[in-house]
Design a protein around this motif. Structure first.
Motif, PDB file in Angstrom:
ATOM      1  N   GLU A   1     -28.827 -18.279 -28.927  1.00 56.07           N
ATOM      2  CA  GLU A   1     -28.286 -17.003 -29.378  1.00 56.07           C
ATOM      3  C   GLU A   1     -26.844 -17.143 -29.853  1.00 56.07           C
ATOM      4  O   GLU A   1     -26.479 -16.683 -30.936  1.00 56.07           O
ATOM      5  CB  GLU A   1     -28.383 -15.990 -28.235  1.00 56.07           C
ATOM      6  N   GLN A   2     -26.043 -17.832 -29.025  1.00 58.55           N
ATOM      7  CA  GLN A   2     -24.640 -18.002 -29.417  1.00 58.55           C
ATOM      8  C   GLN A   2     -24.513 -18.849 -30.670  1.00 58.55           C
ATOM      9  O   GLN A   2     -23.637 -18.616 -31.505  1.00 58.55           O
ATOM     10  CB  GLN A   2     -23.862 -18.659 -28.285  1.00 58.55           C
TER      11      GLN A   2
ATOM     12  N   LYS B   1     -26.602 -18.919 -33.107  1.00 56.73           N
ATOM     13  CA  LYS B   1     -26.924 -18.033 -34.232  1.00 56.73           C
ATOM     14  C   LYS B   1     -25.717 -17.195 -34.620  1.00 56.73           C
ATOM     15  O   LYS B   1     -25.404 -17.031 -35.801  1.00 56.73           O
ATOM     16  CB  LYS B   1     -28.065 -17.086 -33.836  1.00 56.73           C
ATOM     17  N   VAL B   2     -25.036 -16.639 -33.596  1.00 56.67           N
ATOM     18  CA  VAL B   2     -23.875 -15.800 -33.875  1.00 56.67           C
ATOM     19  C   VAL B   2     -22.764 -16.630 -34.531  1.00 56.67           C
ATOM     20  O   VAL B   2     -21.965 -16.108 -35.297  1.00 56.67           O
ATOM     21  CB  VAL B   2     -23.368 -15.122 -32.581  1.00 56.67           C
TER      22      VAL B   2
ATOM     23  N   ASN C   1     -27.279 -23.140 -26.380  1.00 56.86           N
ATOM     24  CA  ASN C   1     -27.559 -21.703 -26.332  1.00 56.86           C
ATOM     25  C   ASN C   1     -27.889 -21.189 -27.732  1.00 56.86           C
ATOM     26  O   ASN C   1     -27.006 -21.067 -28.581  1.00 56.86           O
ATOM     27  CB  ASN C   1     -26.351 -20.952 -25.755  1.00 56.86           C
TER      28      ASN C   1
END
Lengths: 272, 239
Positions: free
Chosen positions: A162-163, A165-166, A160
């Protein structure tokens, strides 16, 4: 079948290189398959065709030019894809056809097809030299070490983006790294199965392994085992029956896939 | 102690202003419920706070540092997305997923600990795609918590999950905030749940039209009515 063939040094080189390539393709391919990038290997392989033709024309060792053209092509197409928002499958089609187009034009300029081109198209694992074997083993070692070190980051950004990146993972850099490693892996594998069948080694053992319902490490190990098995049996069987190794190797892998599908349909694979 | 400080945050999309001059402070130990109708800008607010959207005007500070200048705050932050997107047959187990959240390989014991805490230890060798929505959600909370974050951000995390799992999830959140003193920022549609759990409320509809203690919000009938009408209009608009 006699065991005499195992005493030939060309067979040793073929098997050692083949096993290294089997491991490399299954590991790099697993990430490509999970990123829905299954045909990317194919696209890089086709673009390497342009590189090979360039090398033959210029009188340079064709695999060197193939490395240059494939890696550059793969990175450029990834950049263009992100920049202009082209979908993954369309960008693969662009890379694939540009490579072949460049190759054809260069071959035309140099006076037509030669035997050399065919050995790159269909592989020539029984002809690998000692130098080739050393190169294949070194590149396999380097890529596997890089993957081992960055394993968590690569897996997380594949799972994933996005996760990841976070969680502070440099996802874009990891994406380029994977494309770069795929470029090296494809060109390295050309000698085993040739330009036309590369994606089989990237995709088939992984699709098979994923069906067993295991976690990530076990899936990778199952895929590697199937890949190694297909390559060893494929090389030996093709030699004994005097048929093309590339086709035989890929048919072995497809046999394992079909077998797994059969086991799965029969309900013999537990969910867990 | 201020954990988050947002000053004059404005996000302009080509066709719409998603956030308009939003300012907000979250202190340590706060359990902040962010409520607002669909399209109110909750996701844009979170994306900006998490560094996923950088095209904003204004300033966002975590632990007194501008997030444009330092990404270090991400180490202290756990994030649970609304509906995590992944391939159903992605070959990772529950343990594999939680391990992705782990920053140091040496903290492997922490995985078992957190799985036990969230009642999913017996699922640890199952593939993530085989689990129910509620179980998957707990796995993603485990992943967010495995690094002992100081702040937990959750984006409408009960969409499509059965009531029993939602109740368990709420009791986990309450415990994290009250016992482990984790600051929580949580966006939700469920006004009753926000009333029960959160100690602070932020009402967002592109602008922030209320921010304060939840008691104040829920004891003010006019505010609650205003919010409900705004959501109802959105609801009608969507159908």
């Amino acid at each position: 079948m006699s065991f005499e063939i195992l005493t030939f040094s060309f067979m040793h080189r073929a098997l050692i290189s083949g096993i290294a390539i089997a491991i490399l393709c299954s590991v790099v391919g697993l990430f490509l398959v999970l990123r829905r990038y299954s045909l990317f290997g194919d696209a890089i392989a086709h673009s390497s065709f342009g590189g090979i033709a360039l090398g033959l024309l210029a009188g340079v060792y064709p695999l060197w030019t193939a490395y240059g053209v494939s890696i550059a092509g793969a990175l450029i197409i990834t950049k263009i894809k992100d920049r202009y928002n082209i979908s993954g499958d369309a960008s693969i089609a662009v890379l694939l056809s540009s490579g072949i187009a460049v190759g054809l034009v260069i071959i035309g300029l140099s006076g037509g097809f030669t035997i050399d081109i065919f050995s790159f198209l269909f592989g020539s694992i029984l002809l690998v030299s000692v130098d080739d074997t050393i190169l294949i083993l070194s590149l396999t070692g380097i890529i596997l070490i890089v993957i081992l070190i960055l394993y968590r980051q690569i897996l997380y950004s594949t799972f994933n983006e996005e996760q990841a990146k976070v969680s502070g993972i440099p996802v874009e850099k990891i994406n380029y790294l994977i494309v770069f490693m795929a470029g090296i892996t494809v060109v390295t594998s050309i000698q085993l199965v040739g330009v036309l069948l590369i994606s089989a080694l990237f995709v088939i053992p992984n699709v098979t392994a994923i069906m067993y319902g295991k976690g990530f490490k076990q899936t990778a190990i199952i895929s590697m085992s199937f890949s190694i098995f297909s390559v060893i049996v494929g090389i030996l069987v093709s030699y004994v029956f005097d048929i093309t190794p590339a086709g035989t190797i890929v048919l072995m892998a497809i046999g394992l896939l079909a077998g797994t599908m059969g086991i799965k349909s029969a309900g013999l694979l537990s969910k867990n | 102690m201020k954990i988050v400080e947002i000053n004059n945050l404005t996000v302009q999309y080509p066709d719409v202003k998603a956030l308009d001059d939003v300012s907000l402070v979250v202190n340590q130990g706060d359990f902040l419920g962010i409520i607002g109708p669909n399209g109110a800008g909750k996701s844009t607010l979170f994306a900006s706070m998490l560094g996923l959207n950088t095209k904003y005007k204004g300033k966002i500070k975590f632990f007194d540092k501008d997030i444009r200048k330092s990404k270090n705050y991400l180490k202290e932050l756990g994030y649970v997305p609304q509906k995590p997107i992944f391939e159903k047959n992605f070959p990772v187990t529950v343990t594999d997923v939680v391990r992705m959240g782990l920053r140091k390989e040496s903290d492997e014991n922490k995985i078992d600990e957190i799985l036990q805490q969230l009642w999913i230890h017996e699922l640890r060798n199952r593939r993530i795609g085989e689990l129910s929505g509620g179980q998957q959600q707990r796995v993603f909370i485990a992943k967010a918590l495995v690094n002992n974050p100081k702040i937990l951000i959750l984006d409408e995390p009960v969409t499509g999950i059965d009531q029993q799992s939602i109740d368990l999830f709420y009791s986990i959140l309450r415990e994290l905030n009250s016992k482990q003193k984790i600051t929580i920022i949580w966006s939700s549609h469920d006004l009753d749940a926000v009333n029960q759990l959160a100690n602070h409320v932020a009402c967002l509809n592109r602008t922030l039209f209320f921010h304060g203690e939840s008691e104040k919000f829920f004891s003010d009938d006019k505010l609650v009515k205003q919010y409900s009408e705004a959501s109802m209009q959105e609801h009608m608009h969507h159908h």
